[in-house]
Design a protein around this motif. Structure first.
Motif, short mmCIF file in Angstrom:
data_model
loop_
_atom_site.label_atom_id
_atom_site.label_comp_id
_atom_site.label_asym_id
_atom_site.label_seq_id
_atom_site.Cartn_x
_atom_site.Cartn_y
_atom_site.Cartn_z
N ILE A 188 0.83 -1.21 0.00
CA ILE A 188 0.00 0.00 0.00
C ILE A 188 0.86 1.26 0.00
N ASP A 189 2.10 1.15 0.49
CA ASP A 189 3.01 2.30 0.47
C ASP A 189 3.27 2.81 -0.94
N SER A 190 3.22 1.87 -1.88
CA SER A 190 3.49 2.29 -3.26
C SER A 190 2.21 2.26 -4.09
N LEU A 191 1.08 2.32 -3.40
CA LEU A 191 -0.22 2.30 -4.08
C LEU A 191 -0.25 3.25 -5.28
N TYR A 192 -0.65 2.72 -6.41
CA TYR A 192 -0.72 3.52 -7.64
C TYR A 192 -1.92 3.07 -8.43
N LEU A 193 -2.93 3.97 -8.50
CA LEU A 193 -4.15 3.65 -9.24
C LEU A 193 -4.32 4.66 -10.35
N VAL A 194 -5.19 4.31 -11.29
CA VAL A 194 -5.48 5.27 -12.34
C VAL A 194 -7.00 5.32 -12.53
N ALA A 195 -7.52 6.54 -12.64
CA ALA A 195 -8.95 6.73 -12.92
C ALA A 195 -9.08 7.16 -14.37
N ILE A 196 -9.80 6.37 -15.15
CA ILE A 196 -9.97 6.68 -16.57
C ILE A 196 -11.42 7.09 -16.79
N VAL A 197 -11.63 8.22 -17.44
CA VAL A 197 -13.01 8.71 -17.64
C VAL A 197 -13.58 8.15 -18.93
N TYR A 198 -14.91 8.06 -18.99
CA TYR A 198 -15.56 7.54 -20.20
C TYR A 198 -15.62 8.57 -21.32
N ARG A 199 -15.82 9.83 -20.92
CA ARG A 199 -15.94 10.86 -21.97
C ARG A 199 -14.62 10.91 -22.74
N ASP A 200 -14.73 11.13 -24.05
CA ASP A 200 -13.48 11.11 -24.83
C ASP A 200 -13.21 12.45 -25.50
N TYR A 238 -0.69 8.99 -22.97
CA TYR A 238 -1.93 8.60 -23.67
C TYR A 238 -2.92 9.74 -23.59
N TYR A 239 -3.45 10.13 -24.76
CA TYR A 239 -4.32 11.30 -24.83
C TYR A 239 -5.79 10.93 -24.70
N HIS A 240 -6.13 10.46 -23.52
CA HIS A 240 -7.52 10.22 -23.14
C HIS A 240 -7.52 10.55 -21.65
N PHE A 241 -8.38 11.47 -21.23
CA PHE A 241 -8.22 12.01 -19.88
C PHE A 241 -8.23 10.94 -18.79
N HIS A 242 -7.21 10.96 -17.97
CA HIS A 242 -7.10 10.03 -16.85
C HIS A 242 -6.36 10.71 -15.71
N VAL A 243 -6.61 10.22 -14.52
CA VAL A 243 -6.06 10.84 -13.31
C VAL A 243 -5.24 9.80 -12.55
N HIS A 244 -4.05 10.18 -12.13
CA HIS A 244 -3.20 9.28 -11.35
C HIS A 244 -3.53 9.44 -9.87
N ILE A 245 -3.59 8.32 -9.16
CA ILE A 245 -3.88 8.34 -7.72
C ILE A 245 -2.77 7.56 -7.03
N VAL A 246 -1.93 8.27 -6.26
CA VAL A 246 -0.73 7.64 -5.74
C VAL A 246 -0.54 7.95 -4.27
N ASN A 247 -0.08 6.96 -3.53
CA ASN A 247 0.25 7.18 -2.12
C ASN A 247 1.39 8.20 -2.03
N ILE A 248 1.23 9.19 -1.15
CA ILE A 248 2.26 10.24 -1.06
C ILE A 248 3.61 9.70 -0.58
N ARG A 249 3.60 8.47 -0.02
CA ARG A 249 4.88 7.90 0.41
C ARG A 249 5.73 7.44 -0.76
N HIS A 250 5.10 7.31 -1.90
CA HIS A 250 5.80 6.85 -3.10
C HIS A 250 6.65 8.02 -3.61
N PRO A 251 7.97 7.88 -3.59
CA PRO A 251 8.81 9.04 -3.89
C PRO A 251 8.93 9.34 -5.38
N GLY A 252 9.03 10.60 -5.67
CA GLY A 252 9.34 11.06 -7.04
C GLY A 252 8.47 10.45 -8.10
#
Ligand code: M7G
Length: 346
Positions: free
Chosen positions: A198-210, A260-274
């Protein structure tokens, strides 16, 4: 045909990059005569359940996720330890930790096959430059580039997730209805996450609208939608991970330029460096800052903003005019690019 059989057939060509800080190595090779990029990243340590981070707010956030695997934690998991040297109160040595493919794997392995030139260049070591992307540069150079990058082939993985059930078993959250497509999105583990720590948790939210290719397409009319999206992300994710990560421990951001040019949002644990900067290039824009900026950027939003970020020489845009623009910008600013052309500024 699975990862193990592909890796077994991987014919090594050369090292693309090797980073002792992030502990990532990328190799170029081929499988069945087609280019392949093989990347390995050493996984982060797993701690004992009792190791808890003290919290100012009285909240105790366990740094530990799978509570049942103490035998693999750093400390209990040490199977061999050899001192190298000591000096006064300082001691250092090397150790071997207990590894297990399910509970404590050594490395995360990623493979791209067949890899395009875009992939290979993206992983290759390269010199970096700071560039100011003006709205004119965006219109003249970036827009044609985005069109070139939005082929169905390159976007296939995104459409597979959105419409074809790819990675279905890993989806953390999905909100979608035909009627309200523009509000739909899906959150799932990013390819960059080992899925364990979980310290390096890295998720991505991809939207349907294009209709949003990148940050540039965001305007004031998207503000409320982004506020809602941000709120949902920060509510759903801590809940899903049983509050082993809290809302204010998530770095929620977008990249510019993205890969990749389709709107998406990165969701990352702040403990994950750089994070996000592993490959040097680009810019990380926090969703909170984007929402704030959309409140005063004016009716055209990010379209009219000059964006300063880092770009690598292997990026297509560098060859498609950015190189010349950087030179022009430095000249325009009266900044010397080499000692001979000194500006008399001593
Ligand atoms: P980006 O900002 O466009 O590029 O983010 P960058 O972060 O590579 O600079 C795209 C994100 O999608 C990255 O974090 C990728 O790791 C992730 N990603 C890419 N692919 C091909 C996949 C995939 O097939 N599945 C998942 N889950 N994530 C992916």
């Amino acid at each position: 045909q699975d990862l193990a059989s592909f890796v077994g057939r991987f014919k090594y060509v050369r090292v693309l990059d090797s980073n002792p800080h992030t502990k990532i190595i990328s190799l170029l090779g081929s499988i069945d005569g087609k280019d392949a990029v093989l990347t390995a990243e050493k996984t982060h340590f797993i701690f004992d359940e009792t190791v808890r981070r003290p919290s100012q707010s009285g909240r105790s956030t366990p740094v530990f996720f799978h509570r049942e695997i103490d035998e693999y934690s750093f400390l209990d998991g040490i199977t061999d330890l050899k001192e190298l040297t000591s000096n006064d109160i300082y001691y250092w040595g090397l150790s071997v930790l207990k590894q297990d493919i399910l509970h404590n794997p050594t490395a995360k392995v990623n493979l791209i096959w067949p890899a395009s030139q875009f992939h290979i260049k993206g992983y290759d070591q390269q010199d970096l430059h700071v560039v100011r992307e003006t709205p004119e540069m965006y219109a003249n150079m970036v827009v044609p580039f985005i069109q070139e990058m939005c082929t169905s082939e390159r976007m296939k993985w995104v459409n597979n997730i959105l419409y074809e059930g790819a990675e279905d078993d890993r989806v953390v959250y999905k909100e979608y209805s035909e009627r309200n497509k523009d509000d739909g999105f899906v959150i799932l583990p990013d390819m960059k996450w080992d899925g364990i720590n979980i310290d390096s948790l890295y998720l991505v939210a991809i939207v349907y609208r294009d209709d949003i290719k990148s940050l540039r397409d965001l305007g004031p009319k998207h503000r409320d939608w982004l506020i809602k999206l941000n709120k949902k992300i920060k509510t759903i994710i801590p809940q899903h991970y049983d509050y082993n990560v809290n809302p204010d421990e998530l770095r929620v951001f977008v990249h510019y330029q993205p890969s990749y040019y389709h709107f998406h949002v990165h969701i990352v644990n702040i403990r994950h460096p750089g994070v996000g900067e592993e490959r040097g290039a680009g810019k990380t824009m926090l969703l909170e800052d984007i929402i704030e900026a959309l409140g005063f950027l004016g009716p055209d939003g990010y379209m009219k903003k000059t964006l300063t970020y880092v770009i690598g020489e292997n990026h297509e845009l560098w060859k498609k005019g950015f190189k010349e623009e950087v030179q022009k910008q430095l000249e325009h600013d009266g900044i010397a690019t080499s000692p001979e052309k000194g500006s008399g500024f001593h």
